[in-house]
Design a protein around this motif. Structure first.
Motif, PDB file in Angstrom:
ATOM      1  N   UNK A  98       2.729  74.695  55.603  1.00 17.42           N
ATOM      2  CA  UNK A  98       4.030  75.222  56.031  1.00 17.42           C
ATOM      3  C   UNK A  98       4.482  74.386  57.230  1.00 17.42           C
ATOM      4  N   UNK A  99       5.597  73.641  57.047  1.00 14.34           N
ATOM      5  CA  UNK A  99       6.027  72.664  58.060  1.00 14.34           C
ATOM      6  C   UNK A  99       6.817  73.276  59.212  1.00 14.34           C
ATOM      7  N   UNK A 100       7.215  74.540  59.086  1.00 15.13           N
ATOM      8  CA  UNK A 100       8.321  75.042  59.911  1.00 15.13           C
ATOM      9  C   UNK A 100       7.978  76.255  60.785  1.00 15.13           C
ATOM     10  N   UNK A 101       6.793  76.266  61.346  1.00 16.02           N
ATOM     11  CA  UNK A 101       6.445  77.374  62.236  1.00 16.02           C
ATOM     12  C   UNK A 101       7.066  77.101  63.609  1.00 16.02           C
ATOM     13  N   UNK A 102       7.907  78.027  64.076  1.00 12.91           N
ATOM     14  CA  UNK A 102       8.613  77.758  65.336  1.00 12.91           C
ATOM     15  C   UNK A 102       8.622  78.959  66.280  1.00 12.91           C
ATOM     16  N   UNK A 103       7.749  79.944  66.022  1.00 12.13           N
ATOM     17  CA  UNK A 103       7.632  81.047  66.973  1.00 12.13           C
ATOM     18  C   UNK A 103       6.240  81.658  66.863  1.00 12.13           C
ATOM     19  N   UNK A 104       5.837  82.297  67.936  1.00 11.64           N
ATOM     20  CA  UNK A 104       4.525  82.951  67.936  1.00 11.64           C
ATOM     21  C   UNK A 104       4.528  84.155  66.997  1.00 11.64           C
ATOM     22  N   UNK A 105       5.670  84.841  66.902  1.00 16.22           N
ATOM     23  CA  UNK A 105       5.774  85.996  65.997  1.00 16.22           C
ATOM     24  C   UNK A 105       5.479  85.557  64.564  1.00 16.22           C
ATOM     25  N   UNK A 106       6.097  84.465  64.155  1.00 15.77           N
ATOM     26  CA  UNK A 106       5.869  83.968  62.796  1.00 15.77           C
ATOM     27  C   UNK A 106       4.419  83.515  62.619  1.00 15.77           C
ATOM     28  N   UNK A 131      17.672  69.548  70.700  1.00 14.84           N
ATOM     29  CA  UNK A 131      18.168  70.645  71.518  1.00 14.84           C
ATOM     30  C   UNK A 131      19.464  71.253  71.003  1.00 14.84           C
ATOM     31  N   UNK A 132      19.911  70.837  69.802  1.00 14.45           N
ATOM     32  CA  UNK A 132      21.107  71.444  69.204  1.00 14.45           C
ATOM     33  C   UNK A 132      20.826  72.908  68.912  1.00 14.45           C
ATOM     34  N   UNK A 133      21.749  73.774  69.272  1.00 14.27           N
ATOM     35  CA  UNK A 133      21.508  75.203  69.091  1.00 14.27           C
ATOM     36  C   UNK A 133      21.456  75.621  67.631  1.00 14.27           C
ATOM     37  N   UNK A 134      22.152  74.856  66.782  1.00 12.07           N
ATOM     38  CA  UNK A 134      22.206  75.227  65.368  1.00 12.07           C
ATOM     39  C   UNK A 134      20.916  74.891  64.628  1.00 12.07           C
ATOM     40  N   UNK A 135      20.072  74.068  65.220  1.00 12.06           N
ATOM     41  CA  UNK A 135      18.864  73.630  64.534  1.00 12.06           C
ATOM     42  C   UNK A 135      17.721  74.604  64.750  1.00 12.06           C
ATOM     43  N   UNK A 136      16.907  74.800  63.700  1.00 10.58           N
ATOM     44  CA  UNK A 136      15.710  75.594  63.949  1.00 10.58           C
ATOM     45  C   UNK A 136      14.655  74.716  64.594  1.00 10.58           C
ATOM     46  N   UNK A 137      13.572  75.336  64.997  1.00  8.65           N
ATOM     47  CA  UNK A 137      12.541  74.604  65.720  1.00  8.65           C
ATOM     48  C   UNK A 137      12.469  75.093  67.145  1.00  8.65           C
ATOM     49  N   UNK A 138      11.307  74.917  67.743  1.00  7.62           N
ATOM     50  CA  UNK A 138      11.100  75.379  69.109  1.00  7.62           C
ATOM     51  C   UNK A 138      11.444  74.245  70.083  1.00  7.62           C
ATOM     52  N   UNK A 163       9.895  67.505  62.677  1.00  4.41           N
ATOM     53  CA  UNK A 163      11.236  67.591  63.254  1.00  4.41           C
ATOM     54  C   UNK A 163      12.293  67.120  62.272  1.00  4.41           C
ATOM     55  N   UNK A 164      13.519  67.520  62.579  1.00  2.52           N
ATOM     56  CA  UNK A 164      14.670  67.142  61.767  1.00  2.52           C
ATOM     57  C   UNK A 164      15.789  66.759  62.734  1.00  2.52           C
ATOM     58  N   UNK A 165      16.045  65.452  62.912  1.00  3.43           N
ATOM     59  CA  UNK A 165      17.098  65.037  63.846  1.00  3.43           C
ATOM     60  C   UNK A 165      18.476  65.388  63.309  1.00  3.43           C
ATOM     61  N   UNK A 166      19.509  65.288  64.139  1.00  3.97           N
ATOM     62  CA  UNK A 166      20.861  65.482  63.615  1.00  3.97           C
ATOM     63  C   UNK A 166      21.132  64.436  62.537  1.00  3.97           C
ATOM     64  N   UNK A 167      22.150  64.674  61.709  1.00  3.97           N
ATOM     65  CA  UNK A 167      22.470  63.698  60.674  1.00  3.97           C
ATOM     66  C   UNK A 167      23.251  62.520  61.251  1.00  3.97           C
ATOM     67  N   UNK A 168      22.826  61.295  60.927  1.00  3.97           N
ATOM     68  CA  UNK A 168      23.551  60.083  61.323  1.00  3.97           C
ATOM     69  C   UNK A 168      23.791  59.218  60.103  1.00  3.97           C
TER      70      UNK A 168
END
Ligand SMILES: *Cc1c(COP(=O)(O)O)cnc(C)c1O
Length: 229
Positions: A98-106, A131-138, A163-168
């Motif tokens: 699972x690539x997307x663990x971003x909180x201790x709760x999860x 640091x974009x607010x729309x992106x998931x991740x810690x 990680x997933x950077x913004x789209x360019x």
């Protein structure tokens, strides 16, 4: 010219191998995660029969159905979408990583489900480098405490970062984000004893070559293999 899924897999694998060699890495250090979201299960079957071993999925519902249909295929399923806590038990049943663990709760919920299932669940921590607010991740500054808490959860095995950077348009613009993830990994490994973090999941259809140059070990490629969604 008509290009089969088998041809496209070969083209992408060749580009991965070439990028690796060009920067002095062994092609075997990089694994292709073929991203199947919104693509029909029969296309995924063809990919599996053409040599793809890892399939990445974003949606639990869709993944459950594909998983059931393709039980006869030796597929290793990876989860790359946003995971809701109430779907953790399904995720643990299906996914190798699972690539997307971003909180201790999860993380705690996954640990609990893995314990019940008698499994050690492999995970990555997803970092929001931009640091974009729309992106998931810690956020970067919270990664160390999260990792230290995860290390105490006996049914989770933390393998690395994603990680997933913004789209360019221009993949070169994604390079600083990939570099930042690698540097973060290197600094965490120095700070925390016993921590390895050998996996870096970064790079998609448009920028996986740059990601490989910056140390990716898992590249998540959808469109370039399966066409537009
Ligand atoms: C959809 C998706 C991909 C694949 O993107 P492409 O540009 O189609 O290669 C990779 N990673 C994540 C997290 C995705 O959601």
């Amino acid at each position: 010219m008509h290009c089969t899924i088998k041809d496209r897999i070969k083209q992408i694998q060749d580009r991965i191998d070439k990028s690796a060699r060009d920067c002095g890495r062994a092609p075997s250090e990089i694994q292709l995660v073929a991203v199947g979201k919104k693509k029909p299960v029969e296309l995924i079957r063809q990919a599996a029969q053409s040599g793809v071993s890892i399939i990445g999925e974003n949606y639990i519902q869709e993944a459950r159905s594909k998983f059931e249909t393709l039980l006869d295929q030796p597929i290793r399923w990876h989860f790359i979408g946003h995971l809701q806590k109430n779907k953790a038990k399904y995720a643990v049943r299906i996914f190798e990583l699972i690539h997307t663990v971003d909180s201790l709760e999860l993380a705690r919920e996954l640990n609990k489900c893995a314990d019940k299932a008698g499994k050690v669940q492999q995970i990555l921590v997803q970092v929001n480098i931009s640091g974009e607010e729309t992106k998931s991740g810690i956020g970067q500054s919270q990664v160390l405490p999260l990792i230290q808490s995860i290390q105490k959860l006996p049914c989770l095995a933390l393998k690395g970062l994603m990680t997933m950077p913004p789209y360019f348009e221009n993949p070169e613009q994604a390079r600083p984000y990939f570099q930042a993830l690698r540097k973060l990994r290197d600094s965490l490994v120095k700070k925390v004893s016993g921590l390895r973090l050998s996996e870096l999941s970064m790079g998609m259809s448009g920028d996986f070559q740059v990601a490989i140059e910056e140390g990716a070990s898992l590249v998540r490629v959808g469109t370039a293999l399966f066409g537009k969604r």
